[in-house]
Design an enzyme around this catalytic site. Structure first.
Site, short mmCIF file in Angstrom:
data_model
loop_
_atom_site.label_atom_id
_atom_site.label_comp_id
_atom_site.label_asym_id
_atom_site.label_seq_id
_atom_site.Cartn_x
_atom_site.Cartn_y
_atom_site.Cartn_z
N GLU A 113 -3.47 -0.38 -10.52
CA GLU A 113 -4.79 0.18 -10.81
C GLU A 113 -5.87 -0.68 -10.17
O GLU A 113 -5.90 -1.91 -10.40
CB GLU A 113 -4.99 0.24 -12.32
CG GLU A 113 -5.06 1.66 -12.84
CD GLU A 113 -5.76 1.70 -14.18
OE1 GLU A 113 -6.87 2.26 -14.24
OE2 GLU A 113 -5.18 1.15 -15.13
N LYS A 122 -8.77 2.75 18.23
CA LYS A 122 -9.30 2.31 16.92
C LYS A 122 -8.70 0.96 16.54
O LYS A 122 -9.41 0.06 16.09
CB LYS A 122 -8.98 3.35 15.83
CG LYS A 122 -9.37 2.88 14.44
CD LYS A 122 -9.02 3.84 13.32
CE LYS A 122 -9.34 3.21 11.96
NZ LYS A 122 -8.93 4.02 10.81
N THR A 167 0.85 -1.18 0.00
CA THR A 167 0.00 0.00 0.00
C THR A 167 0.89 1.23 0.00
O THR A 167 1.99 1.19 0.54
CB THR A 167 -0.93 0.04 1.23
OG1 THR A 167 -1.67 1.27 1.20
CG2 THR A 167 -0.18 -0.04 2.54
N ASN A 190 -0.60 4.11 1.06
CA ASN A 190 -1.34 4.98 1.96
C ASN A 190 -0.65 4.97 3.34
O ASN A 190 -0.68 3.96 4.05
CB ASN A 190 -2.79 4.48 2.07
CG ASN A 190 -3.64 5.36 2.97
OD1 ASN A 190 -3.14 5.95 3.91
ND2 ASN A 190 -4.93 5.43 2.67
N TYR A 241 -12.98 8.23 6.24
CA TYR A 241 -14.33 8.45 6.77
C TYR A 241 -14.38 8.38 8.30
O TYR A 241 -15.47 8.43 8.88
CB TYR A 241 -15.29 7.42 6.18
CG TYR A 241 -15.41 7.50 4.67
CD1 TYR A 241 -16.30 8.39 4.08
CD2 TYR A 241 -14.63 6.69 3.84
CE1 TYR A 241 -16.42 8.47 2.69
CE2 TYR A 241 -14.73 6.77 2.46
CZ TYR A 241 -15.63 7.66 1.89
OH TYR A 241 -15.73 7.74 0.52
N PHE A 297 -8.19 8.69 9.55
CA PHE A 297 -8.17 9.20 8.17
C PHE A 297 -9.49 8.83 7.50
O PHE A 297 -10.35 8.17 8.09
CB PHE A 297 -6.97 8.63 7.40
CG PHE A 297 -7.05 7.15 7.12
CD1 PHE A 297 -6.78 6.22 8.11
CD2 PHE A 297 -7.39 6.68 5.85
CE1 PHE A 297 -6.85 4.86 7.86
CE2 PHE A 297 -7.46 5.31 5.59
CZ PHE A 297 -7.19 4.41 6.60
N ASP A 311 -7.93 -4.13 0.89
CA ASP A 311 -8.82 -3.14 0.30
C ASP A 311 -9.96 -2.95 1.29
O ASP A 311 -10.49 -3.92 1.83
CB ASP A 311 -9.33 -3.60 -1.06
CG ASP A 311 -9.67 -2.42 -1.95
OD1 ASP A 311 -8.87 -1.48 -2.03
OD2 ASP A 311 -10.76 -2.43 -2.57
N HIS A 365 -12.11 -2.83 11.69
CA HIS A 365 -12.24 -3.75 10.55
C HIS A 365 -10.86 -4.26 10.13
O HIS A 365 -10.66 -5.43 9.88
CB HIS A 365 -12.90 -2.99 9.39
CG HIS A 365 -12.43 -1.56 9.29
ND1 HIS A 365 -12.71 -0.64 10.27
CD2 HIS A 365 -11.64 -0.93 8.38
CE1 HIS A 365 -12.12 0.52 9.96
NE2 HIS A 365 -11.47 0.36 8.82
P1 ITT Z 1 -4.06 1.46 -1.12
O1 ITT Z 1 -4.96 1.02 -2.22
O2 ITT Z 1 -2.71 1.91 -1.56
O3 ITT Z 1 -3.97 0.43 -0.02
P2 ITT Z 1 -6.11 3.46 -0.69
O4 ITT Z 1 -6.20 4.69 0.12
O5 ITT Z 1 -6.37 3.56 -2.17
O6 ITT Z 1 -4.70 2.76 -0.42
P3 ITT Z 1 -8.42 1.74 -0.53
O7 ITT Z 1 -8.43 1.49 -1.98
O8 ITT Z 1 -8.63 0.58 0.38
O9 ITT Z 1 -7.05 2.40 -0.05
O10 ITT Z 1 -9.42 2.94 -0.28
C1 ITT Z 1 -10.33 2.92 0.66
C2 ITT Z 1 -10.76 4.31 1.03
O11 ITT Z 1 -11.65 4.07 2.10
C3 ITT Z 1 -9.64 5.21 1.60
O12 ITT Z 1 -9.13 6.10 0.67
C4 ITT Z 1 -10.38 5.93 2.71
O13 ITT Z 1 -11.10 7.02 2.17
C5 ITT Z 1 -11.38 4.91 3.17
N1 ITT Z 1 -10.87 4.12 4.30
C6 ITT Z 1 -10.14 2.96 4.26
N2 ITT Z 1 -9.87 2.54 5.50
C7 ITT Z 1 -10.41 3.42 6.34
C8 ITT Z 1 -10.46 3.54 7.75
O14 ITT Z 1 -9.87 2.66 8.55
N3 ITT Z 1 -11.12 4.58 8.26
C9 ITT Z 1 -11.71 5.50 7.47
N4 ITT Z 1 -11.71 5.48 6.14
C10 ITT Z 1 -11.06 4.44 5.57
#
Ligand code: ITT
Length: 202
Positions: free
Chosen positions: A42, A175, A9, A11, A154, A152, A71, A180
């Site tokens: 992608e 948290k 990831t 992120n 939501y 971060f 994801d 989840h």
């Molecule tokens: P990677 O694909 O690189 O792992 P990403 O940010 O694109 O990172 P996702 O495709 O899983 O990750 O996107 C899920 C989105 O959902 C993310 O951008 C957040 O907006 C939200 N999200 C994911 N986990 C969360 C959490 O624990 N709390 C709040 N929002 C979350």
């Protein structure tokens, strides 16, 4: 020698949470995007599972090392499960957390059913194609307005079941006990331990 596993990831919030949850497994050396480079993947899948598989398998193949991806989606009952697999780009392509939260609140204006859940699918993939999948869910509801500075995405809008605070009002360690992500990754612990001890050969 420790078994290297790549966190697939880019992120940084996810990296922090995943390392807080699984960083203590003896014999696993985690490599993040800060230590090892890999291409962006992608996310063209139609489901969380498809996207997690895409990310983990692509990074395992590219780096030649086991890779862990996840994801995550926010599934809102009154919106038929949206934004779900499109959670990152709900309000547009540029992954803007504030715009996503504003759009969600707008769609739920006047809606009494605020039930929602976070859903994480995690995948550990080996370079030879073997893989393991786990998932975790956190039930809750969507608040009327954002609250809190932690976390971060939501988090400022999500109140877990049995709580009055949003996830963003909780400390990271609070948290990480109930999330989840915790539930999905905890289910991966034994597999990672087996990788660390050589029961599973990478
Ligand atoms: P990677 O694909 O690189 O792992 P990403 O940010 O694109 O990172 P996702 O495709 O899983 O990750 O996107 C899920 C989105 O959902 C993310 O951008 C957040 O907006 C939200 N999200 C994911 N986990 C969360 C959490 O624990 N709390 C709040 N929002 C979350």
């Amino acid at each position: 020698m420790a078994a290297k596993v790549v966190l697939a990831t880019k992120n940084p919030h996810k990296v922090e949470e995943i390392l807080a949850i699984l960083g203590d497994i003896p014999g696993i050396e985690w490599l993040t995007f800060r230590e090892i480079s890999f291409s962006d993947v992608e996310e063209v899948g139609e489901t969380l599972e498809e996207n997690a598989v895409l990310k983990a398998t692509a990074v395992a193949r590219e780096t030649g090392l086991p890779a862990l991806a996840e994801d995550t989606g926010l599934e809102v009952e009154a919106l038929g499960g949206a934004p779900g697999v499109r959670s990152a780009r709900f309000a547009g392509e540029d992954k803007d957390y504030r715009a996503n939260n504003e759009k969600l609140l707008r769609l739920l204006e006047g809606v009494r059913n605020r039930r929602a859940r976070f859903h994480t699918v995690a995948v550990l993939a080996l370079p030879d194609g073997r893989m393991w999948k786990t998932e975790g869910v956190l039930k809750g509801k969507i608040a009327e307005a954002p609250r809190g500075e932690h976390g971060f995405g939501y988090d400022p809008l999500f109140v877990p079941e049995g709580e009055t605070r949003t996830l963003a009002e909780m400390l990271p360690e609070e948290k990480n006990v109930i999330s989840h992500r915790r539930r999905a990754l905890e289910a991966m612990r034994t597999i990672l331990q087996n990788l660390a001890t050589g029961v599973i050969l990478a």
